[in-house]
Design a protein around this motif. Structure first.
Motif, short mmCIF file in Angstrom:
data_model
loop_
_atom_site.label_atom_id
_atom_site.label_comp_id
_atom_site.label_asym_id
_atom_site.label_seq_id
_atom_site.Cartn_x
_atom_site.Cartn_y
_atom_site.Cartn_z
N UNK A 45 -6.39 -3.17 -10.13
CA UNK A 45 -6.76 -1.83 -9.70
C UNK A 45 -5.57 -0.98 -9.29
N UNK A 46 -4.66 -1.59 -8.53
CA UNK A 46 -3.62 -0.75 -7.93
C UNK A 46 -2.48 -0.44 -8.89
N UNK A 96 0.69 13.71 -3.18
CA UNK A 96 0.31 12.30 -3.13
C UNK A 96 -0.67 11.85 -4.20
N UNK A 110 14.72 8.10 -7.73
CA UNK A 110 14.51 8.09 -6.28
C UNK A 110 13.67 9.29 -5.85
N UNK A 111 12.81 9.06 -4.91
CA UNK A 111 11.86 10.09 -4.51
C UNK A 111 12.55 11.38 -4.06
N UNK A 112 13.65 11.20 -3.31
CA UNK A 112 14.30 12.40 -2.75
C UNK A 112 14.92 13.26 -3.84
N UNK A 115 10.08 6.74 -7.43
CA UNK A 115 10.21 5.37 -6.89
C UNK A 115 10.12 5.42 -5.37
N UNK A 116 8.93 5.74 -4.87
CA UNK A 116 8.78 5.88 -3.42
C UNK A 116 8.07 4.67 -2.82
N UNK A 117 7.98 3.61 -3.59
CA UNK A 117 7.33 2.35 -3.22
C UNK A 117 5.84 2.51 -2.95
N UNK A 118 5.26 3.64 -3.32
CA UNK A 118 3.79 3.66 -3.34
C UNK A 118 3.20 4.32 -4.59
N UNK A 144 9.29 -2.38 -11.98
CA UNK A 144 8.45 -3.16 -12.88
C UNK A 144 7.76 -2.26 -13.91
N UNK A 151 10.98 -1.41 3.17
CA UNK A 151 11.65 -0.38 2.38
C UNK A 151 11.16 1.01 2.77
N UNK A 152 9.87 1.14 2.96
CA UNK A 152 9.35 2.45 3.38
C UNK A 152 9.80 2.72 4.81
N UNK A 159 4.15 -0.28 -10.03
CA UNK A 159 5.04 0.79 -9.57
C UNK A 159 6.50 0.37 -9.72
N UNK A 167 -4.57 -4.67 -0.23
CA UNK A 167 -4.33 -3.26 0.06
C UNK A 167 -4.58 -2.95 1.53
N UNK A 173 12.28 10.72 3.01
CA UNK A 173 11.95 11.46 1.82
C UNK A 173 11.91 10.47 0.65
N UNK A 174 12.72 9.43 0.79
CA UNK A 174 12.86 8.45 -0.28
C UNK A 174 11.60 7.62 -0.46
N UNK A 175 11.12 7.05 0.62
CA UNK A 175 9.95 6.19 0.56
C UNK A 175 9.22 6.31 1.89
N UNK A 176 8.38 7.33 2.00
CA UNK A 176 7.70 7.55 3.28
C UNK A 176 6.63 6.49 3.56
N UNK A 212 8.43 -4.33 0.56
CA UNK A 212 8.26 -2.88 0.56
C UNK A 212 7.89 -2.34 1.94
#
Lengths: 553, 483
Positions: A196-197, A82, A215-217, A152-155, A203, B183-184, A200, B116, B189-192, B180
Motif C-alpha cells: 500500500x505505502x 503533501x 533533496x527536498x530543499x 527525497x523527503x523520506x516520506x 529505492x 533522518x526526518x 520512496x 505505518x 526543509x529537507x525531511x520534515x 528514517x
C-alpha cells in the motif's frame, strides 16, 4: 444519469488545474476542487479525480499543442501540500455504474496516451515532479509522463495500492507501464504492486519507478533546472506562435441529434442507431501553411477532426443505448485530398504536423469505440485520405455500386492518399491497411499503386477496401437487414467480438493497456470481490474489509 | 560518554524483553544506536549534555517501583525497552477479530497498517525534543529545566520503544523505517516530520507548557488507543509509555497553573482587579490571563488538527482490524465492532456548523477527539479554580472546534472561538483578541530570562507546591556544566 457530460471546456472554466506559461516551459498544477465533482455524492479529496478533472486535463493537453507550440517541456505537479495525487476518486468509482467506470477509464487512458505521445509527436515533453503522496491513478499520471522526479523527503512515495486496498487493478495503464515502459523487473513490480505505502527515495530509483530523486530543499530548483535542460536539448524549433481553439459550433436537438459545422449526428433511439455524417470541405484548401495558420481552428481539416472527436465522445458517454454507429461522408474526395496534401507536404510545419497527429488520435478514438461501427459509402461521398481511414476503422462497410434511380450524385468512390500508408497508425503501430491485410501484404502494395485515383465500387471491392458493394436493387434491403441483425445481438458479445477482431497484429504497450489490462480490469469491475455489496470497492471507507470469495477463477 | 563499542545491552539498556538473547534485535539496535546518540548529541546544546540532571529512569515495569531517580548526564541516560507485563489470555478488544486471542506476532494482512501506525507514533516522539531543543537556555528555574529534560529523555525512550517494535517485528522494512525516524527532523526543509504540528518550533516556556498539556495529551490519547491494540507487543509497549506520559501532562498542567498563580498573585499585590488591564499587568513582568487564553486557543486547536479528518477511512480500517481501539475500549459496554452504530460528528453545511450522524466506524477519530476534549477540560477547570481562589474575575475556556482549524470540515473557514460563523473582516478584526499576536510573542520572549539558582524562579512563574521525588525547595535539580 440525465445530465449531459460535455467534453468541451476552456481555461476560463477550469476548476481543477492551472497552467503557468513560462516561455518554453509550462508549469501544470493539479489543484482539484474538492467540491467540484461531476456528480453529487463524493468530494474530490487529496487531489483525487473524476471524469470532470480528466476532461480539463485533456483540454489542457490539446491546447498545449495547438495554442502553445512554444512550449517544449510541461512540468506536471501538485498545487497542494503533501499530496501529488491520490488517483481516481474511490467513492466516485464505488457509486458509478459499470458502464460509467469503463468509459471513464477509457477516456483517462486516452488522455494519458495523448500527453505521453506529446514528446514524440509534438516535441512537448511532460515531466512529473512528485512531492507528497502519489498513489494509484496519481502514479499512473506520472507514469504517462516521460520523466519522473521524486522528492527525497523520506516520506513522499510512489505507489500502486489498488490490489491490497481496493481489490481492483491500477487500470489506467499502471501495471503495463511499470513493466513495459519503466521496465521494472517483474518480481520487484510484484512487490511494488502489493504494498500500500509504495516505494520512496533511492529505492524508487533503483527499481526504475522514477528517474531521479532530489533533496527536498532543492527539489523545485532541480525540477526547473531539469526542465530547462530538456527544453534546450529539444529539437523543436523555438518561438512558434499558436492558434486559438475557438468554441465548437454545435447544437443539440431534443431527439439527441447534434449538428456541428461539418459533422451531423442523427440519433434514432428506437433503432439503437446513430448516423454520423462528415461533410467534406466547401472551400479550396489554403495555398500555404501561413494561410492555414491564419485560418486556425476554422480550417476545415482541423474543424472536422475536433467535431468528429467531440461527437464520438458525446455518443460514448451520453448515448449508451446506441449500439450501432453508421458513418457516412458527403462531399468532394479530391477536395479532402487537397486539404490533406497541404499538411502532408508541410509536415515540418508545426501546425500541419499537429493536425495530422490529431487525426491520428481521433481515428484511434474511433478504433477504441465500443459500438458496432459501419461505414456506408453512398454516392456523393468523400471517403478520401483521412476520411478513408474510417472505412478500415469500422467493422464492416457497404458501398453503392453503379447508378441508383433518382440519385444524381456523383458515383461513390474512394480515394487513397500517401497519408493512408503511414500517417495515421493504429494502436498496434501498423496502418489500418497493413492491419487489414495482415496475411496479404501485397494487397497493401496494390492499394498504394492506386493513390490519387477515384476508385469506384468494383475497384474498391477488388482491392479489398470495402466489405460489400451493392447495386440499387439489393442496397436498401441488405443494409437494413444488416443493421437490424446487428441491433439484435448481445451488446456484450458485440463489444468483445469487435474489440478482438479490430486489432490484429503485434502487441504494443498501447494495445496491451486497452486490451489485456482493460479487459482484466473490466472483468474485476464485474466481480463481487470488488463491486458486490461486500466487495472491497463498496466497503472502502467504511473500515470493514471486503469479503472475498476465495475461489480462483 | 557511553562506550558504544562495549555496550552491555542488558546492563546499559534496562529491558524486560530478553534483549541479550535476541540476536536479531540486538544486531539491529547496535546499528541504530550510534545514529541515535549522534542525533541526541547534535540536538541538545553541549553544556547541557555535560550537566548532571536529576532524572527518573524507568528500570522495570513493577508498578510499585518502576523508576529510580539519580543524577545523570543525558547522553548517558539509560533508554530502556520495557513492555507492560503480559496479560494472560488477552483477546483482541475490538473490530472484526473481536474476542480472538491477541496477536503475539504481526498478522501478515495488517503488517503495513501496523507499521505505518508505529512509524507515525515514533515520528512524533523525537519531534518534540527537536522542537524544544533550545528551551533550556531560558529555563525559569532548575526545577523546570529538569522537567524539560525529563520530558525530553522520555520522548527519546518512547522513540526507542517504537524502534524496538520496528526492529523486532518488521524485518528489513522496519530497520529502514527506524533509520528514517532519525533522518526526518522537525521543521527541516529537507525531511520534515510527518505531522504538521510537530514541525512548529516551541519558542518559549509558556508554549512548552501548553504543548505538554495539549499536544502531548493528543499523544497520550493515541497511546491509549494503541494500548488497546490486538497486537499485544504494541499494546504492552504503549501501556508502559502511558505511565511516563502522565508526567508530561503534569509538567504542562502545573506549568500553566503556576504561571496563572503568579499572575493572579501579582495582580492582587498591586491592586489590579481588571484582568484586561493588560498594559499594567505586563509592566509588572507577568503574563496576563487574556494572553494565556490566546495561547490556549492556539495550542488546543493545533492539537485538534492532529486527530485528522472527522470521517476517516484509515481510522475505521485500524479499528476494524483490531489494530487500534477506542479510549478505554475494554471498559465500554457495546459490541466493540460498531458495524451498525452511528456517532455524532460536526459538519459544515450552508456556512454553519451542524451535527450529523455518521457510521461509528468512520468516526473513530472524532470519538477519540471528543474523549480528548473531555480530558483536556479537566485541567482548564483546575486552572479556573486558581483564578477563582485569588478572586480574579476571569474564566479560561476551550474554544469551539470550528475555530482556527487547518484540517477537517472547518479547515480555513471563519468562525469565532464560540463557534459562530463570522465574515472575513470580522475574523481579521477578532484574531488579535483570539490568538497570540507577534507583539504578544515579543512580550513573552522578553520574560524568557534564565534563572539558574537552586530554589529561585523567574518572576513570571510561581514555584511548585512540592518538589520532584519529594526534594526540598532549594534542591539543585541540575548541576550545570558551564565550561
Amino acid at each position: 444519469m440525465t445530465q449531459r457530460i460535455d467534453f468541451q471546456t476552456d481555461p476560463s472554466r477550469y476548476r481543477h488545474w492551472r497552467v503557468a506559461y513560462d516561455g518554453e516551459i509550462a508549469n501544470l498544477y493539479m489543484d482539484v476542487d474538492e467540491q467540484g465533482g461531476l456528480f453529487p455524492g463524493y468530494e474530490l479529496k487529496l487531489n483525487s479525480y473524476d471524469l470532470g478533472v480528466d476532461i480539463e486535463l485533456a483540454d489542457i493537453v490539446q491546447r498545449m499543442r495547438f495554442e502553445h507550440p512554444e512550449v517544449k517541456v510541461v512540468v506536471l505537479q501538485s498545487g497542494k501540500d503533501r499530496v501529488f495525487c491520490a488517483g481516481a476518486n474511490i467513492r466516485m468509482l464505488g457509486g458509478a455504474s459499470h458502464a460509467h467506470k469503463v468509459n471513464f477509464c477509457k477516456f483517462t487512458n486516452e488522455t494519458r496516451n495523448t500527453f505521453e505521445a506529446a514528446e514524440a509527436d509534438s516535441g512537448q515533453k511532460y515531466i512529473a515532479a512528485v512531492k507528497g503522496a502519489c498513489a494509484g491513478g496519481g502514479y499512473e499520471l506520472a507514469l504517462a509522463c516521460n520523466y519522473i522526479m521524486l522528492t527525497n523527503d523520506s516520506s513522499s512515495s510512489v505507489a500502486l495500492p489498488e490490489v491490497p486496498l481496493l481489490a481492483v487493478l491500477p487500470g489506467t495503464g499502471g501495471l503495463t507501464r511499470v513493466t513495459d515502459k519503466r521496465k521494472v523487473r517483474r518480481d520487484l513490480a510484484d512487490v511494488f504492486c502489493s504494498v500500500e505505502e509504495g516505494v520512496r527515495g533511492q529505492r524508487a530509483v533503483d527499481w526504475r519507478l522514477v528517474d531521479e530523486i532530489a533533496p527536498n530543499s532543492k527539489f523545485d530548483e532541480v525540477v526547473q533546472e531539469r526542465a530547462r535542460e530538456f527544453a534546450s536539448a529539444s529539437a523543436k524549433p523555438s518561438g512558434l506562435t499558436g492558434i486559438a481553439l475557438t468554441p465548437l459550433d454545435r447544437r443539440f436537438a431534443e431527439d439527441g441529434s447534434v449538428t456541428y459545422s461539418t459533422v451531423e449526428v442523427v440519433v434514432e433511439r428506437e433503432a439503437g442507431r446513430a448516423t454520423l455524417t462528415i461533410s467534406g470541405p466547401t472551400d479550396a484548401a489554403p495555398d500555404t501553411v501561413d494561410a492555414l495558420q491564419a485560418q486556425g481552428a476554422e480550417a476545415w481539416i482541423l474543424r472536422a477532426a475536433r467535431e468528429l472527436d467531440d461527437a464520438i465522445l458525446h455518443l460514448r458517454l451520453n448515448e449508451r443505448q446506441i449500439g450501432t454507429l453508421v458513418i457516412q461522408t458527403q462531399g468532394d474526395g479530391a477536395a479532402v485530398l487537397a486539404h490533406e496534401a497541404l499538411l502532408l507536404n508541410n509536415r515540418d510545419h508545426w501546425l500541419a504536423n499537429e493536425i495530422l497527429q490529431y487525426w491520428k488520435r481521433v481515428l484511434k478514438r474511433v478504433d477504441m469505440t465500443s459500438r458496432s461501427l459501419v461505414a456506408i459509402v453512398e454516392h456523393g461521398s468523400c471517403f478520401a485520405g483521412p476520411l478513408a481511414e474510417l472505412l478500415w476503422a469500422v467493422d464492416r462497410s457497404y458501398m453503392m455500386l453503379e447508378e441508383f434511380e433518382g440519385d444524381n450524385r456523383p458515383l461513390a468512390a474512394i480515394t487513397l492518399s500517401p497519408g493512408n500508408f503511414g500517417t495515421y497508425p493504429m494502436g498496434n503501430d501498423l496502418t489500418r491497411l497493413a492491419t487489414r491485410f495482415l496475411g496479404t501484404p501485397e494487397a497493401v502494395e496494390a492499394a498504394r499503386a492506386r493513390i490519387g485515383e477515384a476508385l469506384e465500387a468494383e475497384e474498391a471491392e477488388e482491392l479489398g477496401l470495402v466489405t460489400y458493394v451493392l447495386d440499387d436493387i439489393d442496397w436498401e434491403d441488405e443494409v437494413r437487414v444488416f443493421l437490424e441483425e446487428r441491433a439484435s445481438f448481445s451488446p456484450d458479445a458485440m463489444t468483445g467480438m469487435e474489440a478482438n477482431l479490430r486489432f490484429a497484429g503485434p502487441e504494443t504497450m498501447e494495445t496491451r493497456i486497452f486490451g489485456r489490462l482493460t479487459a482484466w480490469q473490466n472483468w474485476i469491475f464485474q466481480r463481487p470481490n470488488a463491486v458486490g455489496p461486500d466487495g472491497a470497492l463498496q466497503r472502502y471507507g467504511t473500515g470493514v474489509r471486503g469479503d472475498y470469495d476465495m475461489e480462483r477463477v | 560518554m557511553l562506550d558504544l563499542i562495549n555496550v552491555s545491552y542488558d546492563t546499559q539498556i534496562p529491558n524486560n524483553v530478553g534483549l541479550s538473547q535476541d540476536k536479531k534485535v540486538l544486531k539491529a539496535l547496535e546499528k541504530w544506536h550510534p545514529g541515535y546518540i549522534n542525533w541526541w548529541n547534535d540536538l541538545i546544546p553541549q553544556n547541557f549534555q555535560e550537566s548532571l540532571v536529576y532524572l527518573r529512569t524507568a528500570v522495570s515495569v513493577d508498578p510499585k517501583g518502576w523508576a529510580k531517580f539519580d543524577y545523570v548526564k543525558m547522553p548517558e541516560y539509560r533508554w530502556g525497552v520495557l513492555l507492560a507485563p503480559q496479560v494472560e489470555n488477552r483477546t483482541i478488544p475490538c473490530g472484526e477479530h473481536y474476542g480472538q486471542p491477541a496477536w503475539q506476532e504481526v498478522p501478515g494482512e495488517y503488517r503495513n497498517l501496523l507499521k505505518r501506525l508505529i512509524v507515525i507514533q515514533g515520528d512524533t516522539e523525537p519531534a518534540s525534543v527537536e522542537q524544544q531543543r533550545l528551551l533550556a537556555l531560558t529555563a525559569p528555574s532548575l526545577y523546570d529545566m529538569r522537567n524539560l529534560f525529563q520530558v525530553n529523555v522520555e520522548e527519546g525512550r518512547h522513540l526507542w520503544a517504537m524502534v524496538y517494535l520496528l526492529h523486532k517485528y518488521f524485518g528489513r522494512d522496519g530497520r529502514e523505517e527506524a533509520d528514517d525516524l532519525l533522518r526526518r527532523q522537525s521543521g527541516s526543509e529537507e525531511a520534515p516530520r510527518m505531522l504538521g504540528a510537530f514541525n512548529e518550533e516551541t519558542p518559549d516556556w509558556l508554549s512548552f507548557f501548553m504543548f505538554t498539556y495539549f499536544t502531548d495529551r493528543d499523544g497520550k490519547m493515541q497511546l491509549e488507543s494503541l494500548a488497546q491494540s490486538g497486537f499485544d507487543p504494541l499494546s504492552r509497549t504503549c501501556r508502559f509509555m502511558l505511565t511516563e506520559e502522565a508526567h508530561h501532562m503534569f509538567v504542562g498542567e502545573t506549568g500553566v497553573g503556576r504561571t496563572i498563580e503568579r499572575t493572579c498573585q501579582v495582580m492582587k499585590e498591586n491592586g489590579i482587579d481588571d484582568p484586561y488591564d493588560t498594559g499594567r499587568i505586563r509592566d509588572l513582568g507577568v503574563i496576563d490571563l487574556p494572553l494565556i487564553q490566546k495561547k490556549l486557543n492556539l495550542h488546543y486547536t493545533l492539537s485538534l488538527d492532529l486527530f485528522g479528518q472527522e470521517v476517516s477511512t484509515n481510522a475505521a480500517n485500524a479499528f476494524n482490524a483490531g489494530i487500534k481501539g477506542r479510549y478505554m475500549e475494554s471498559r465500554l459496554s457495546d459490541d466493540h465492532q460498531l458495524q451498525q452504530d452511528t456517532y455524532t460528528v460536526w459538519d459544515f453545511e450552508d456556512g454553519k456548523a451542524v451535527q450529523k450522524q455518521v457510521p461509528a466506524l468512520t468516526a473513530i477519530n472524532m470519538r477519540l477527539r471528543d474523549d480528548y476534549t473531555k480530558d483536556a477540560a479537566g485541567g482548564v477547570g483546575r486552572w479556573n479554580k486558581i483564578i477563582e481562589k485569588h478572586g480574579v474575575d476571569f474564566e479560561l475556556s476551550l474554544p469551539h472546534e470550528a475555530f482556527h482549524r487547518k484540517i477537517g470540515v472547518f479547515a480555513d473557514k471563519h468562525f469565532d472561538p464560540s463557534g459562530q460563523p463570522v465574515s472575513g473582516a470580522e475574523y481579521d478584526a477578532g484574531l488579535p483578541k483570539w490568538l497570540p499576536t507577534h507583539a504578544d510573542g515579543d512580550f513573552i520572549q522578553s520574560l524568557m530570562k534564565p534563572c539558574y539558582e537552586p530554589g529561585q524562579y523567574a518572576r513570571w512563574i510561581a514555584p511548585p507546591k512540592v518538589g520532584i521525588d519529594n526534594r526540598p525547595g532549594d534542591f539543585e535539580y541540575v548541576k550545570l556544566h558551564m565550561a
